[in-house]
Design an enzyme around this catalytic site. Structure first.
Site, PDB file in Angstrom:
ATOM      1  N   SER A 140       0.858  -1.188   0.000  1.00  0.00           N
ATOM      2  CA  SER A 140       0.000   0.000   0.000  1.00  0.00           C
ATOM      3  C   SER A 140       0.893   1.237   0.000  1.00  0.00           C
ATOM      4  O   SER A 140       1.994   1.222   0.567  1.00  0.00           O
ATOM      5  CB  SER A 140      -0.890   0.018   1.245  1.00  0.00           C
ATOM      6  OG  SER A 140      -1.543   1.275   1.374  1.00  0.00           O
ATOM      7  N   TYR A 153      -1.147  -0.476  10.394  1.00  0.00           N
ATOM      8  CA  TYR A 153      -1.369  -0.948   9.025  1.00  0.00           C
ATOM      9  C   TYR A 153      -0.255  -0.456   8.106  1.00  0.00           C
ATOM     10  O   TYR A 153       0.321  -1.228   7.335  1.00  0.00           O
ATOM     11  CB  TYR A 153      -2.724  -0.447   8.523  1.00  0.00           C
ATOM     12  CG  TYR A 153      -2.985  -0.752   7.072  1.00  0.00           C
ATOM     13  CD1 TYR A 153      -3.437  -2.003   6.667  1.00  0.00           C
ATOM     14  CD2 TYR A 153      -2.799   0.229   6.096  1.00  0.00           C
ATOM     15  CE1 TYR A 153      -3.687  -2.275   5.337  1.00  0.00           C
ATOM     16  CE2 TYR A 153      -3.044  -0.032   4.758  1.00  0.00           C
ATOM     17  CZ  TYR A 153      -3.487  -1.293   4.381  1.00  0.00           C
ATOM     18  OH  TYR A 153      -3.729  -1.560   3.055  1.00  0.00           O
TER      19      TYR A 153
END
Length: 262
Positions: A140, A153
Protein backbone atom coordinates in the site's frame (compact mmCIF):
# COMPACT_ATOMS: atom_id res chain seq x y z
CA UNK A 1 3.43 -26.20 -25.99
CA UNK A 2 4.55 -25.11 -22.53
CA UNK A 3 1.66 -25.06 -20.06
CA UNK A 4 0.96 -21.91 -18.11
CA UNK A 5 1.84 -21.95 -14.40
CA UNK A 6 -0.91 -22.35 -11.85
CA UNK A 7 -1.54 -19.22 -9.77
CA UNK A 8 -2.18 -19.38 -6.01
CA UNK A 9 -4.03 -16.32 -4.74
CA UNK A 10 -4.69 -15.52 -1.08
CA UNK A 11 -7.63 -13.41 0.02
CA UNK A 12 -9.30 -14.58 -3.17
CA UNK A 13 -12.97 -14.52 -2.14
CA UNK A 14 -13.52 -10.83 -2.96
CA UNK A 15 -11.93 -7.57 -4.00
CA UNK A 16 -8.38 -7.54 -5.31
CA UNK A 17 -7.87 -11.28 -4.88
CA UNK A 18 -11.06 -12.26 -6.71
CA UNK A 19 -10.24 -9.85 -9.52
CA UNK A 20 -6.75 -11.31 -9.89
CA UNK A 21 -8.45 -14.72 -10.13
CA UNK A 22 -10.72 -13.51 -12.91
CA UNK A 23 -7.85 -11.92 -14.83
CA UNK A 24 -5.49 -14.90 -14.60
CA UNK A 25 -8.30 -17.29 -15.49
CA UNK A 26 -8.93 -15.10 -18.52
CA UNK A 27 -5.31 -15.62 -19.50
CA UNK A 28 -5.78 -19.39 -19.28
CA UNK A 29 -4.06 -20.07 -15.94
CA UNK A 30 -5.32 -22.74 -13.56
CA UNK A 31 -5.90 -21.40 -10.06
CA UNK A 32 -5.66 -22.26 -6.39
CA UNK A 33 -7.83 -19.87 -4.39
CA UNK A 34 -7.37 -19.43 -0.65
CA UNK A 35 -9.56 -17.46 1.76
CA UNK A 36 -11.72 -17.87 4.84
CA UNK A 37 -15.11 -17.73 3.10
CA UNK A 38 -15.46 -21.11 1.40
CA UNK A 39 -18.96 -20.43 0.07
CA UNK A 40 -17.77 -17.38 -1.85
CA UNK A 41 -14.68 -19.23 -3.04
CA UNK A 42 -16.81 -22.10 -4.31
CA UNK A 43 -19.11 -19.71 -6.17
CA UNK A 44 -16.19 -17.90 -7.79
CA UNK A 45 -14.45 -21.17 -8.64
CA UNK A 46 -17.56 -22.64 -10.28
CA UNK A 47 -18.06 -19.53 -12.39
CA UNK A 48 -14.44 -19.42 -13.56
CA UNK A 49 -14.45 -23.12 -14.42
CA UNK A 50 -17.58 -22.65 -16.51
CA UNK A 51 -16.69 -19.33 -18.15
CA UNK A 52 -12.96 -19.82 -18.65
CA UNK A 53 -12.52 -23.57 -18.78
CA UNK A 54 -9.69 -23.57 -16.25
CA UNK A 55 -9.06 -25.81 -13.26
CA UNK A 56 -9.76 -24.09 -9.94
CA UNK A 57 -8.97 -25.58 -6.52
CA UNK A 58 -10.31 -24.03 -3.33
CA UNK A 59 -8.45 -23.88 -0.02
CA UNK A 60 -10.46 -22.63 2.95
CA UNK A 61 -7.87 -20.96 5.15
CA UNK A 62 -7.65 -18.29 7.82
CA UNK A 63 -4.00 -17.35 7.55
CA UNK A 64 -3.91 -16.09 11.13
CA UNK A 65 -4.45 -19.68 12.30
CA UNK A 66 -1.26 -21.78 12.43
CA UNK A 67 -2.83 -24.96 11.03
CA UNK A 68 -4.47 -23.16 8.10
CA UNK A 69 -1.30 -21.25 7.27
CA UNK A 70 0.72 -24.47 7.39
CA UNK A 71 -1.70 -26.13 4.97
CA UNK A 72 -1.22 -23.38 2.38
CA UNK A 73 2.55 -23.52 2.89
CA UNK A 74 2.47 -27.25 2.21
CA UNK A 75 0.52 -26.73 -1.01
CA UNK A 76 3.06 -24.15 -2.18
CA UNK A 77 6.00 -26.42 -1.39
CA UNK A 78 4.55 -29.59 -2.89
CA UNK A 79 2.56 -28.50 -5.94
CA UNK A 80 5.11 -28.02 -8.71
CA UNK A 81 2.41 -26.63 -11.01
CA UNK A 82 2.18 -23.44 -8.94
CA UNK A 83 4.47 -20.88 -10.54
CA UNK A 84 2.90 -17.62 -9.36
CA UNK A 85 2.00 -16.58 -5.80
CA UNK A 86 -0.27 -13.57 -5.30
CA UNK A 87 0.19 -12.60 -1.64
CA UNK A 88 -2.97 -10.54 -1.34
CA UNK A 89 -4.64 -11.48 1.96
CA UNK A 90 -4.60 -8.62 4.41
CA UNK A 91 -6.67 -6.51 6.74
CA UNK A 92 -6.99 -2.83 7.56
CA UNK A 93 -6.84 -0.91 10.81
CA UNK A 94 -9.94 0.31 12.60
CA UNK A 95 -9.30 3.37 14.74
CA UNK A 96 -6.11 5.06 15.86
CA UNK A 97 -3.14 3.54 17.64
CA UNK A 98 -4.48 4.08 21.17
CA UNK A 99 -7.74 2.34 20.27
CA UNK A 100 -6.01 -0.93 19.34
CA UNK A 101 -6.31 -4.07 21.46
CA UNK A 102 -3.47 -6.52 21.94
CA UNK A 103 -5.44 -9.20 20.07
CA UNK A 104 -6.24 -6.83 17.21
CA UNK A 105 -2.61 -5.78 16.83
CA UNK A 106 -1.44 -9.38 16.79
CA UNK A 107 -4.02 -10.42 14.21
CA UNK A 108 -3.25 -7.52 11.88
CA UNK A 109 0.51 -8.05 12.02
CA UNK A 110 0.16 -11.82 11.70
CA UNK A 111 -1.95 -11.59 8.55
CA UNK A 112 -0.25 -8.64 6.85
CA UNK A 113 3.36 -9.60 7.53
CA UNK A 114 3.95 -13.02 9.08
CA UNK A 115 1.62 -15.01 6.83
CA UNK A 116 2.77 -13.18 3.71
CA UNK A 117 6.42 -13.80 4.57
CA UNK A 118 5.91 -17.47 5.39
CA UNK A 119 4.07 -18.15 2.16
CA UNK A 120 6.82 -16.48 0.13
CA UNK A 121 9.40 -18.49 2.08
CA UNK A 122 7.48 -21.70 1.42
CA UNK A 123 7.55 -21.32 -2.34
CA UNK A 124 10.85 -19.48 -2.92
CA UNK A 125 13.20 -22.51 -2.60
CA UNK A 126 11.27 -24.38 -5.27
CA UNK A 127 11.23 -21.34 -7.54
CA UNK A 128 14.98 -20.88 -7.08
CA UNK A 129 15.61 -24.53 -7.87
CA UNK A 130 13.55 -24.34 -11.06
CA UNK A 131 14.93 -20.87 -11.87
CA UNK A 132 11.46 -19.53 -12.61
CA UNK A 133 8.42 -18.24 -10.76
CA UNK A 134 6.86 -15.00 -9.54
CA UNK A 135 5.86 -13.64 -6.15
CA UNK A 136 3.49 -10.67 -6.08
CA UNK A 137 3.10 -8.93 -2.72
CA UNK A 138 0.21 -6.51 -2.28
CA UNK A 139 1.36 -3.55 -0.21
CA UNK A 140 0.00 0.00 0.00
CA UNK A 141 1.13 3.58 -0.54
CA UNK A 142 0.38 4.02 3.19
CA UNK A 143 3.62 2.08 3.75
CA UNK A 144 5.69 5.14 2.89
CA UNK A 145 3.20 7.81 3.97
CA UNK A 146 2.70 7.95 7.76
CA UNK A 147 0.85 11.22 7.21
CA UNK A 148 -2.09 9.15 5.95
CA UNK A 149 -2.58 7.64 9.41
CA UNK A 150 -3.21 3.97 10.21
CA UNK A 151 0.21 3.61 11.84
CA UNK A 152 0.15 -0.16 12.42
CA UNK A 153 -1.37 -0.95 9.03
CA UNK A 154 1.12 1.38 7.35
CA UNK A 155 3.99 -0.23 9.21
CA UNK A 156 2.95 -3.67 7.96
CA UNK A 157 2.83 -2.35 4.41
CA UNK A 158 6.26 -0.73 4.79
CA UNK A 159 7.44 -4.21 5.77
CA UNK A 160 5.88 -5.64 2.59
CA UNK A 161 7.71 -3.11 0.43
CA UNK A 162 11.05 -3.69 2.15
CA UNK A 163 10.63 -7.46 2.00
CA UNK A 164 9.78 -7.34 -1.69
CA UNK A 165 12.82 -5.20 -2.48
CA UNK A 166 15.05 -7.49 -0.46
CA UNK A 167 13.63 -10.62 -2.06
CA UNK A 168 14.22 -9.12 -5.48
CA UNK A 169 17.90 -8.65 -4.68
CA UNK A 170 18.19 -12.19 -3.33
CA UNK A 171 16.02 -14.12 -5.78
CA UNK A 172 16.23 -12.34 -9.13
CA UNK A 173 19.71 -13.77 -9.92
CA UNK A 174 17.98 -17.19 -9.81
CA UNK A 175 15.28 -16.14 -12.26
CA UNK A 176 12.55 -15.42 -9.71
CA UNK A 177 10.49 -12.27 -10.25
CA UNK A 178 9.20 -10.34 -7.21
CA UNK A 179 6.71 -7.50 -7.59
CA UNK A 180 5.41 -5.13 -4.92
CA UNK A 181 2.04 -3.62 -5.83
CA UNK A 182 1.21 -0.46 -3.88
CA UNK A 183 -2.43 0.60 -4.26
CA UNK A 184 -3.89 3.79 -2.89
CA UNK A 185 -7.52 3.79 -1.70
CA UNK A 186 -9.34 1.04 -3.62
CA UNK A 187 -13.01 0.10 -3.48
CA UNK A 188 -12.87 -3.22 -1.61
CA UNK A 189 -14.43 -4.72 1.51
CA UNK A 190 -11.34 -3.88 3.60
CA UNK A 191 -12.92 -0.50 4.42
CA UNK A 192 -16.17 -1.95 5.73
CA UNK A 193 -14.27 -4.47 7.85
CA UNK A 194 -12.27 -1.59 9.33
CA UNK A 195 -15.46 0.32 10.14
CA UNK A 196 -15.01 2.94 7.41
CA UNK A 197 -17.70 3.95 4.90
CA UNK A 198 -15.81 3.92 1.61
CA UNK A 199 -18.38 6.31 0.14
CA UNK A 200 -17.09 9.04 2.48
CA UNK A 201 -13.64 8.82 0.88
CA UNK A 202 -12.49 10.80 -2.15
CA UNK A 203 -10.41 9.53 -5.06
CA UNK A 204 -11.16 5.82 -4.60
CA UNK A 205 -9.97 3.54 -7.43
CA UNK A 206 -12.16 0.74 -8.74
CA UNK A 207 -10.66 -2.69 -8.10
CA UNK A 208 -10.69 -3.79 -11.73
CA UNK A 209 -8.70 -0.74 -12.78
CA UNK A 210 -6.22 -1.37 -9.97
CA UNK A 211 -5.60 -5.02 -10.87
CA UNK A 212 -5.40 -4.33 -14.60
CA UNK A 213 -2.71 -1.73 -13.93
CA UNK A 214 -0.87 -4.10 -11.59
CA UNK A 215 -0.84 -6.71 -14.34
CA UNK A 216 0.63 -4.23 -16.79
CA UNK A 217 3.44 -3.79 -14.28
CA UNK A 218 3.65 -7.56 -13.88
CA UNK A 219 4.03 -8.08 -17.62
CA UNK A 220 6.71 -5.39 -17.74
CA UNK A 221 8.48 -7.04 -14.81
CA UNK A 222 8.38 -3.87 -12.71
CA UNK A 223 9.79 -4.25 -9.22
CA UNK A 224 7.44 -1.70 -7.66
CA UNK A 225 4.08 -0.91 -9.26
CA UNK A 226 2.12 2.11 -8.00
CA UNK A 227 -1.02 2.23 -10.15
CA UNK A 228 -2.14 5.78 -9.23
CA UNK A 229 1.32 7.34 -9.75
CA UNK A 230 1.41 9.34 -13.00
CA UNK A 231 5.03 10.48 -12.84
CA UNK A 232 7.22 7.39 -12.51
CA UNK A 233 10.30 9.60 -12.09
CA UNK A 234 9.06 10.60 -8.63
CA UNK A 235 9.38 7.05 -7.35
CA UNK A 236 12.72 6.71 -9.13
CA UNK A 237 13.95 9.89 -7.42
CA UNK A 238 12.79 8.67 -4.01
CA UNK A 239 14.49 5.31 -4.45
CA UNK A 240 17.60 6.97 -5.87
CA UNK A 241 17.83 9.25 -2.84
CA UNK A 242 17.55 6.23 -0.56
CA UNK A 243 20.35 4.47 -2.36
CA UNK A 244 22.46 7.63 -2.27
CA UNK A 245 22.05 7.69 1.49
CA UNK A 246 23.77 4.31 1.83
CA UNK A 247 27.25 5.71 1.25
CA UNK A 248 26.64 8.37 3.90
CA UNK A 249 25.66 5.89 6.61
CA UNK A 250 28.53 3.45 6.08
CA UNK A 251 30.77 5.19 8.58
CA UNK A 252 32.93 4.00 11.44
CA UNK A 253 32.39 7.18 13.45
CA UNK A 254 29.50 9.45 14.29
CA UNK A 255 28.79 12.46 12.14
CA UNK A 256 30.35 15.73 13.28
CA UNK A 257 26.89 17.14 14.06
CA UNK A 258 26.49 14.57 16.83
CA UNK A 259 29.83 15.19 18.52
CA UNK A 260 29.58 16.85 21.94
CA UNK A 261 30.39 20.52 21.87
CA UNK A 262 33.67 21.46 23.47
Amino acid sequence: MTSLPTVLITGASSGIGATYAERFAGRGHDLVLAARDKARLDTLAARLREERGVSVDVLQADLTLPADLAAVETRLRDDARIGILINNAGMGQAGGFVQQSAAGIERLITLNTTALTRLAAAVAPRFVQSRTGAIVNIGSVVGFAPELGMSIYGATKAFVLFLSQGLNLELSPSGVYVQAVLPAATRTEIWERAGVDVNTLTEVMEVGELVDAALVGFDRRELVTIPPLHVAARWDALDGARQGLLSDIRQAHVADRYRPEA
